[in-house]
Design a protein around this motif. Structure first.
Motif, PDB file in Angstrom:
ATOM      1  N   LYS A 127       0.750  -1.163   0.079  1.00  0.00           N
ATOM      2  CA  LYS A 127       0.006   0.037   0.076  1.00  0.00           C
ATOM      3  C   LYS A 127       0.860   1.349   0.030  1.00  0.00           C
ATOM      4  O   LYS A 127       0.202   2.340  -0.117  1.00  0.00           O
ATOM      5  N   LEU A 128       2.015   1.059   0.332  1.00  0.00           N
ATOM      6  CA  LEU A 128       2.934   2.260   0.086  1.00  0.00           C
ATOM      7  C   LEU A 128       3.080   2.808  -1.322  1.00  0.00           C
ATOM      8  O   LEU A 128       3.094   2.071  -2.289  1.00  0.00           O
ATOM      9  N   SER A 129       3.060   4.217  -1.350  1.00  0.00           N
ATOM     10  CA  SER A 129       2.849   4.959  -2.597  1.00  0.00           C
ATOM     11  C   SER A 129       3.782   6.027  -2.500  1.00  0.00           C
ATOM     12  O   SER A 129       4.468   6.494  -1.706  1.00  0.00           O
ATOM     13  N   GLY A 130       3.899   6.396  -3.995  1.00  0.00           N
ATOM     14  CA  GLY A 130       4.545   7.742  -4.167  1.00  0.00           C
ATOM     15  C   GLY A 130       4.198   8.815  -3.511  1.00  0.00           C
ATOM     16  O   GLY A 130       4.769  10.063  -3.417  1.00  0.00           O
ATOM     17  N   GLN A 131       2.740   8.847  -2.919  1.00  0.00           N
ATOM     18  CA  GLN A 131       2.069   9.934  -2.208  1.00  0.00           C
ATOM     19  C   GLN A 131       2.101   9.720  -0.574  1.00  0.00           C
ATOM     20  O   GLN A 131       1.878  10.781   0.091  1.00  0.00           O
ATOM     21  N   THR A 132       2.845   8.496  -0.367  1.00  0.00           N
ATOM     22  CA  THR A 132       2.689   8.324   1.118  1.00  0.00           C
ATOM     23  C   THR A 132       3.868   9.183   1.817  1.00  0.00           C
ATOM     24  O   THR A 132       5.158   9.055   1.526  1.00  0.00           O
ATOM     25  N   ARG A 133       3.191   9.790   2.956  1.00  0.00           N
ATOM     26  CA  ARG A 133       4.092  10.691   3.717  1.00  0.00           C
ATOM     27  C   ARG A 133       4.504  10.204   5.075  1.00  0.00           C
ATOM     28  O   ARG A 133       5.406  10.489   5.666  1.00  0.00           O
ATOM     29  N   LEU A 134       3.420   9.728   5.431  1.00  0.00           N
ATOM     30  CA  LEU A 134       3.299   9.257   6.877  1.00  0.00           C
ATOM     31  C   LEU A 134       2.878   7.950   7.156  1.00  0.00           C
ATOM     32  O   LEU A 134       1.653   7.739   6.474  1.00  0.00           O
ATOM     33  N   VAL A 135       3.164   7.073   7.858  1.00  0.00           N
ATOM     34  CA  VAL A 135       2.857   5.920   8.360  1.00  0.00           C
ATOM     35  C   VAL A 135       2.674   5.747   9.924  1.00  0.00           C
ATOM     36  O   VAL A 135       3.565   5.724  10.599  1.00  0.00           O
ATOM     37  N   TRP A 136       1.369   5.585  10.269  1.00  0.00           N
ATOM     38  CA  TRP A 136       1.109   5.442  11.641  1.00  0.00           C
ATOM     39  C   TRP A 136       1.357   4.008  12.231  1.00  0.00           C
ATOM     40  O   TRP A 136       1.075   3.041  11.416  1.00  0.00           O
ATOM     41  N   LEU A 137       2.158   3.980  13.448  1.00  0.00           N
ATOM     42  CA  LEU A 137       2.108   2.519  13.904  1.00  0.00           C
ATOM     43  C   LEU A 137       1.384   2.697  15.454  1.00  0.00           C
ATOM     44  O   LEU A 137       1.078   3.552  16.067  1.00  0.00           O
ATOM     45  N   GLU A 138       1.060   1.378  15.653  1.00  0.00           N
ATOM     46  CA  GLU A 138       0.424   1.477  17.151  1.00  0.00           C
ATOM     47  C   GLU A 138       0.540  -0.025  17.640  1.00  0.00           C
ATOM     48  O   GLU A 138       0.328  -0.805  17.058  1.00  0.00           O
ATOM     49  N   ALA A 139       1.235  -0.141  19.030  1.00  0.00           N
ATOM     50  CA  ALA A 139       1.464  -1.236  19.721  1.00  0.00           C
ATOM     51  C   ALA A 139       0.913  -1.357  20.985  1.00  0.00           C
ATOM     52  O   ALA A 139       1.434  -0.567  21.823  1.00  0.00           O
TER      53      ALA A 139
END
Length: 395
Positions: A140-152
């Protein structure tokens, strides 16, 4: 003679220097006074070398920021009015129209709804990914992806993801966005105690200080911590522009809570594991979700990366107990009160409709209840649960 009101406002007395107590002083201000015009022009709030306005910090809030940065293993901290405000601040600081943010499907609900409404309205695309499948994130990562949220772990359902694997996926695709992709972790559960967010690879760690750092269920506050100064300035300058501020008395409450935080975390962790193991043996229950339990999703990853767990557990009833029965179970509890939030002194419970709040498949048919284990005696909590379970009627 100068009027009394003027004398009281411009009183000349200054208390002597050298007063020091166990807890930091509470400094409250909107206006900060400067001795000269030169000082007014030269003060720098950006690096905590001086004070210019209450929104930009007081000795009390600077002290709390430094202690939270130490707790998280970071270098720079910005305080905000709530945990959700911390999430929103990161989004606003990093995302622009045309950008994309990826969010775990099991993330804290308001993180998702902020994306659905505010971010979407500002032209920011959002998509959800399965945090238990790094390959899904990679796809799902793309050329527009700027931020990825993580939660644990994941909110409500408490799956513990492989954070280093998720970060590695993002770093491997980091060149797809001209400014790189930032990873931000909601570390409220870990609280800086169960694991170090930055050692596991996160660029930003946010917390709801409402939870463990406060510990009293009586204050709202959040934090954003980084190790990278340039990233911190992106966040901190946005913080200044949107006008976020925290009150001195609220900062005082969190500072006071920090001293007992490790003790409370350990006590609630131990109690939660005891109750989770007992609940596994109860015939009404299909599954107990808690990262430290063998068989709970992500247990092996938790075991590898963490030294502790928190006060949350969720149970899934067998499908023969309809939702009305699950609701009556919650209503019948005497020591577990119905209420949102967690990590306070009182035990809480809330039933959730999991299929309604996630897009990835949910393997259970029965109702789910999330518990926050407080500081009551474990034997009393167990007896309360046993009485409520005994009254359940199987359909």
């Amino acid at each position: 003679m100068t009027d009394m009101s003027t004398q009281l406002i411009h009183h000349g007395y200054k208390p002597p220097a050298g007063f020091e107590a166990v807890n930091p002083a509470v400094q409250k201000a909107s206006t900060i006074i400067f001795p000269t015009v030169a000082a007014l022009r030269q003060r720098d709030w950006k690096h905590k070398t001086g004070y210019t306005y209450g929104l930009h910090g007081t000795p009390t809030t600077f002290t709390l920021e430094e202690r939270i940065a130490t707790l998280e293993g970071g270098q720079f901290c910005t305080l905000v009015p709530s945990g959700l405000a911390a999430v929103a601040l990161v989004d606003m600081a990093l995302l622009r129209a045309g950008d994309e943010v990826l969010i775990p499907d099991n993330a804290y609900g308001p993180n998702k709804t902020f994306a659905q409404h505010e971010l979407a309205g500002w032209g920011v695309r959002f998509r959800y990914y399965d945090p238990m499948q790094p390959t899904d994130l990679a796809a799902k990562l793309s050329g527009q992806t700027r931020l990825v949220w993580l939660e644990a772990p994941g909110s409500i359902t408490l799956e513990f993801p492989d954070l280093p694997a998720l970060v590695a996926v993002v770093k491997a695709h980091g060149d797809v966005h001209p400014q790189g992709i930032v990873t931000a972790l909601d570390n409220t559960w870990g609280a800086g105690i169960a694991f170090n967010a930055f050692e596991l690879g996160a660029d930003i760690s946010v917390q709801a200080l409402t939870k463990y750092p406060s510990g009293g269920a009586d204050v709202l506050m959040g934090s954003v911590v980084t190790r990278d100064e340039a990233l911190h300035h992106l966040v901190h300058f946005c913080h200044m522009r949107v006008g976020y501020g925290v009150a001195g008395n609220d900062a005082e409450l969190v500072l006071r809570g920090l001293g007992s935080m490790a003790l409370r975390y350990a006590a609630q962790d131990s109690a939660t594991r005891t109750l989770a193991a007992w609940l596994q043996q109860q015939p009404q229950i299909e599954a107990v979700l808690h990262p430290a339990l063998a068989g709970s999703p992500g247990h092996a990853t938790w075991q590898r990366d963490c030294t502790a767990a928190a006060c949350l557990l969720s149970i899934v009833f067998k499908a023969g107990y309809p939702q009305a029965q699950v609701d009556r179970f919650c209503d019948s509890l005497q020591l577990f009160r119905l209420g949102y939030s967690w990590a306070g002194p009182m035990s809480l419970c809330v039933p959730y409709d999991v299929p309604a709040i996630r897009t990835t498949p949910w393997p259970f048919q029965g109702g789910l209840v999330r518990f926050s284990i407080g500081l009551e005696a474990v034997a009393d909590l167990q007896a309360d649960l046993a009485n409520a379970l005994a009254a359940m009627q199987y359909s």
